[in-house]
Design an enzyme around this catalytic site. Structure first.
Site, PDB file in Angstrom:
ATOM      1  N   GLY A  16       0.804  -1.226   0.000  1.00 36.14           N
ATOM      2  CA  GLY A  16       0.000   0.000   0.000  1.00 36.14           C
ATOM      3  C   GLY A  16       0.831   1.267   0.000  1.00 36.14           C
ATOM      4  O   GLY A  16       1.132   1.823   1.068  1.00 36.14           O
TER       5      GLY A  16
ATOM      6  N   GLU B 114       3.524   0.269 -11.263  1.00 35.68           N
ATOM      7  CA  GLU B 114       4.933   0.182 -10.826  1.00 35.68           C
ATOM      8  C   GLU B 114       5.757   1.336 -11.375  1.00 35.68           C
ATOM      9  O   GLU B 114       6.962   1.185 -11.615  1.00 35.68           O
ATOM     10  CB  GLU B 114       5.580  -1.144 -11.264  1.00 35.68           C
ATOM     11  CG  GLU B 114       4.765  -2.384 -11.036  1.00 35.68           C
ATOM     12  CD  GLU B 114       4.887  -2.937  -9.638  1.00 35.68           C
ATOM     13  OE1 GLU B 114       5.765  -2.472  -8.895  1.00 35.68           O
ATOM     14  OE2 GLU B 114       4.086  -3.816  -9.293  1.00 35.68           O
TER      15      GLU B 114
ATOM     16  N   GLU C 225       6.412   7.370 -18.360  1.00 39.41           N
ATOM     17  CA  GLU C 225       7.032   8.709 -18.273  1.00 39.41           C
ATOM     18  C   GLU C 225       8.046   8.738 -17.121  1.00 39.41           C
ATOM     19  O   GLU C 225       9.163   9.242 -17.265  1.00 39.41           O
ATOM     20  CB  GLU C 225       5.961   9.796 -18.048  1.00 39.41           C
ATOM     21  CG  GLU C 225       5.063  10.068 -19.242  1.00 39.41           C
ATOM     22  CD  GLU C 225       3.933   9.056 -19.386  1.00 39.41           C
ATOM     23  OE1 GLU C 225       3.821   8.139 -18.545  1.00 39.41           O
ATOM     24  OE2 GLU C 225       3.165   9.178 -20.360  1.00 39.41           O
TER      25      GLU C 225
HETATM   26  C1  FAD Z   1      -4.542  -2.008 -11.723  1.00 44.75           C
HETATM   27  C2  FAD Z   1      -3.599  -1.219 -10.863  1.00 44.75           C
HETATM   28  C3  FAD Z   1      -2.940  -1.857  -9.826  1.00 44.75           C
HETATM   29  C4  FAD Z   1      -2.094  -1.130  -8.976  1.00 44.75           C
HETATM   30  N1  FAD Z   1      -1.528  -1.774  -7.894  1.00 44.75           N
HETATM   31  C5  FAD Z   1      -0.856  -1.018  -6.975  1.00 44.75           C
HETATM   32  C6  FAD Z   1      -0.390  -1.615  -5.765  1.00 44.75           C
HETATM   33  O1  FAD Z   1      -0.529  -2.828  -5.532  1.00 44.75           O
HETATM   34  N2  FAD Z   1       0.208  -0.812  -4.839  1.00 44.75           N
HETATM   35  C7  FAD Z   1       0.394   0.530  -5.037  1.00 44.75           C
HETATM   36  O2  FAD Z   1       0.924   1.190  -4.159  1.00 44.75           O
HETATM   37  N3  FAD Z   1      -0.013   1.114  -6.196  1.00 44.75           N
HETATM   38  C8  FAD Z   1      -0.640   0.386  -7.162  1.00 44.75           C
HETATM   39  N4  FAD Z   1      -1.088   0.968  -8.324  1.00 44.75           N
HETATM   40  C9  FAD Z   1      -0.864   2.400  -8.515  1.00 44.75           C
HETATM   41  C10 FAD Z   1       0.146   2.732  -9.612  1.00 44.75           C
HETATM   42  O3  FAD Z   1       1.437   2.426  -9.186  1.00 44.75           O
HETATM   43  C11 FAD Z   1      -0.063   4.220  -9.953  1.00 44.75           C
HETATM   44  O4  FAD Z   1      -1.309   4.320 -10.625  1.00 44.75           O
HETATM   45  C12 FAD Z   1       1.052   4.774 -10.830  1.00 44.75           C
HETATM   46  O5  FAD Z   1       2.266   4.843 -10.110  1.00 44.75           O
HETATM   47  C13 FAD Z   1       0.713   6.167 -11.374  1.00 44.75           C
HETATM   48  O6  FAD Z   1       0.277   7.029 -10.369  1.00 44.75           O
HETATM   49  P1  FAD Z   1      -1.078   7.849 -10.560  1.00 44.75           P
HETATM   50  O7  FAD Z   1      -2.123   6.903 -10.984  1.00 44.75           O
HETATM   51  O8  FAD Z   1      -1.319   8.641  -9.348  1.00 44.75           O
HETATM   52  O9  FAD Z   1      -0.793   8.828 -11.782  1.00 44.75           O
HETATM   53  P2  FAD Z   1      -0.132  10.274 -11.686  1.00 44.75           P
HETATM   54  O10 FAD Z   1       1.086  10.226 -10.864  1.00 44.75           O
HETATM   55  O11 FAD Z   1      -1.188  11.256 -11.315  1.00 44.75           O
HETATM   56  O12 FAD Z   1       0.273  10.508 -13.196  1.00 44.75           O
HETATM   57  C14 FAD Z   1      -0.634  10.991 -14.189  1.00 44.75           C
HETATM   58  C15 FAD Z   1       0.174  11.218 -15.474  1.00 44.75           C
HETATM   59  O13 FAD Z   1       1.177  12.232 -15.252  1.00 44.75           O
HETATM   60  C16 FAD Z   1       2.451  11.720 -15.600  1.00 44.75           C
HETATM   61  N5  FAD Z   1       3.473  12.294 -14.693  1.00 44.75           N
HETATM   62  C17 FAD Z   1       3.432  12.401 -13.341  1.00 44.75           C
HETATM   63  N6  FAD Z   1       4.562  12.951 -12.880  1.00 44.75           N
HETATM   64  C18 FAD Z   1       5.358  13.186 -13.969  1.00 44.75           C
HETATM   65  C19 FAD Z   1       6.671  13.712 -14.146  1.00 44.75           C
HETATM   66  N7  FAD Z   1       7.427  14.092 -13.112  1.00 44.75           N
HETATM   67  N8  FAD Z   1       7.143  13.800 -15.417  1.00 44.75           N
HETATM   68  C20 FAD Z   1       6.407  13.390 -16.458  1.00 44.75           C
HETATM   69  N9  FAD Z   1       5.166  12.867 -16.347  1.00 44.75           N
HETATM   70  C21 FAD Z   1       4.649  12.762 -15.121  1.00 44.75           C
HETATM   71  C22 FAD Z   1       2.332  10.211 -15.413  1.00 44.75           C
HETATM   72  O14 FAD Z   1       3.321   9.527 -16.122  1.00 44.75           O
HETATM   73  C23 FAD Z   1       0.923   9.963 -15.935  1.00 44.75           C
HETATM   74  O15 FAD Z   1       0.951   9.911 -17.337  1.00 44.75           O
HETATM   75  C24 FAD Z   1      -1.880   0.253  -9.212  1.00 44.75           C
HETATM   76  C25 FAD Z   1      -2.516   0.883 -10.295  1.00 44.75           C
HETATM   77  C26 FAD Z   1      -3.358   0.171 -11.108  1.00 44.75           C
HETATM   78  C27 FAD Z   1      -4.040   0.882 -12.245  1.00 44.75           C
END
Ligand code: FAD
Length: 390
Positions: free
Chosen positions: A129, A370, A374
């Site tokens: 988490g 993971e 980007e």
């Molecule tokens: C099916 C599924 C299973 C998952 N399982 C887990 C889990 O078990 N444990 C856990 O902790 N998380 C889990 N996740 C979460 C996952 O790791 C995150 O969704 C992922 O890291 C992206 O974060 P976010 O969704 O908040 O997107 P955001 O961080 O909001 O990103 C939105 C967009 O902005 C871009 N962006 C953000 N910052 C930058 C930057 N500095 N430069 C360029 N582009 C940028 C991103 O690449 C993306 O395109 C899971 C997600 C899914 C969909």
């Protein structure tokens, strides 16, 4: 340089391929289509089935029932699991990898004794988490907190998109214990057991793909845990999370490899059978070249995964960036190969009864989970700037 797999690795590949073709793949379509309560039972059953052939135990020590194999061997088995059912790979990996590996690496003897035998037997399911509604890529931006009150830590906050959240017996929760130390530095990880007062899971999300792997929120509301719930040292949670994600990225690359290879196999088989204008469609270069491209993309992905796994196993300082490189390539290979496979199937590829439809939906997660593509490119670019600094 020797590219041959060892005899043991060849046996692992063969055994897992046979097992998964019989015990996992025939049920993958039904798992994808099942309602949530059914998914939760079926995925636990699949995790247990995989434990029967030693899959979760490959990442764990003998004294907890594991076989402690090298990461390349684990990824060889993982490719076969992923080819059969990507959802099963994800849920099993979140439990034995994202939860189990930090317990193995940073946990106390008592924590290892409590959790690892169950993980290895597939009887205990874990989750990781880190992500929160307001912080995904920016993991240091989490707001979950843990405050010391007497001999207990009291956790408050919410986690989202957590694989296995709704079925997990234990969760690794990352929380700030000392915000004054700055972004990331004051984070500690806690193992929180299911049933702890103040700790609840939400209902599984409705997702595009990986529908056979439940993903849900976790809520911590004045959730008090003992000092023994701290994983490793107070204040080391962020570094633990980042190191765990290195394994997670190699794992995510491998599930994408499995998707890409399965797409290539299915498109190849279909194109031999399907006739148009009086001959099998694989006689048209437009089709056969798509399948060739899928093979190229998959083969490169596999080599990059083995390279990253080898680097991790040998303590090579490049291992983190090699994991990012493998993940970017393999995840983009999976989205491209699944799109090509649907195209080769024509209208049938758009229908739910054909597995390429599921694989197409599953593939997209690789570019997000993971650490997004980007973020991987940001990490790779930073590494290049550091290495080529004049
Ligand atoms: C099916 C599924 C299973 C998952 N399982 C887990 C889990 O078990 N444990 C856990 O902790 N998380 C889990 N996740 C979460 C996952 O790791 C995150 O969704 C992922 O890291 C992206 O974060 P976010 O969704 O908040 O997107 P955001 O961080 O909001 O990103 C939105 C967009 O902005 C871009 N962006 C953000 N910052 C930058 C930057 N500095 N430069 C360029 N582009 C940028 C991103 O690449 C993306 O395109 C899971 C997600 C899914 C969909």
């Amino acid at each position: 340089m020797n590219y041959d797999l060892t005899q043991e690795q060849l046996s692992i590949k063969e055994n897992f391929a046979k097992f998964c073709a019989k015990e996992i793949e025939p049920f993958a379509q039904a798992l994808d289509a099942a309602p949530h309560d059914e998914v939760e039972k079926l995925i636990r059953a699949n995790i247990k089935k995989l434990a029967g052939i030693g899959y979760p135990g490959m990442a764990h020590e003998d004294k907890y029932g594991g076989t402690d194999l090298d990461l390349i061997s684990q990824m060889i088995a993982g490719e076969e699991v992923a080819k059969a059912c990507a959802s099963t790979f994800l849920s099993s990996g979140a439990s034995s990898g994202l939860f189990g590996i930090p317990v193995r690496r940073f946990g106390s003897a008592a924590q290892k004794e409590k959790y690892l035998p169950g993980i290895v037997k597939g009887e205990l399911v874990g989750c990781f988490g880190l992500t929160e509604p307001g912080a995904g890529s920016d993991a240091a931006g989490i707001t979950t907190s843990a405050e010391k009150k007497g001999d207990r830590w009291v956790l408050n906050g919410a986690k989202t998109f957590i694989t296995n959240a709704s079925i997990a017996d234990a969760a690794l929760i990352f929380a700030y214990t000392d915000r004054a130390r700055g972004p990331g530095a004051g984070v500690t990880s806690f193992i929180v057991d299911k049933g702890t007062p103040g700790f609840t899971a939400g209902k599984p999300f409705e997702k595009m793909g990986f529908r056979g792997s439940p993903t849900a929120e976790l809520f911590l509301s004045d959730c008090a845990v003992p000092e023994s719930a701290v994983l490793g040292e107070v204040g080391k949670g962020f570094i633990q999370a980042m190191q765990t994600l290195e394994y997670g990225r190699i794992g995510m690359a491998t599930v994408c490899l499995g998707i890409a290879v399965r797409c290539m196999e299915l498109a190849n088989a279909y194109s031999k059978e399907r006739k148009a204008f009086g001959k099998p469609i694989n006689r048209y270069q437009e089709i056969s070249f798509k399948i060739a491209d899928m093979a190229i993309q998959s083969d490169v992905a596999r080599l990059l995964i083995y390279q990253a796994a080898w680097a991790k196993d040998t303590g090579n300082p490049e291992s983190a960036v090699l994991a990012s490189v493998a993940k970017v390539w393999a995840s983009e290979a999976a989205t491209q190969c699944s799109s090509l496979a649907v195209q080769v199937h024509g209208g049938y590829g758009y229908m739910k009864e054909f597995p390429v439809e599921r694989l197409y939906r599953d593939a997209k997660l690789g570019e997000i989970g993971e650490g997004t593509s980007e973020i991987q490119r940001v990490l790779i670019a930073k590494d290049l700037i550091r290495r080529y600094a004049s």
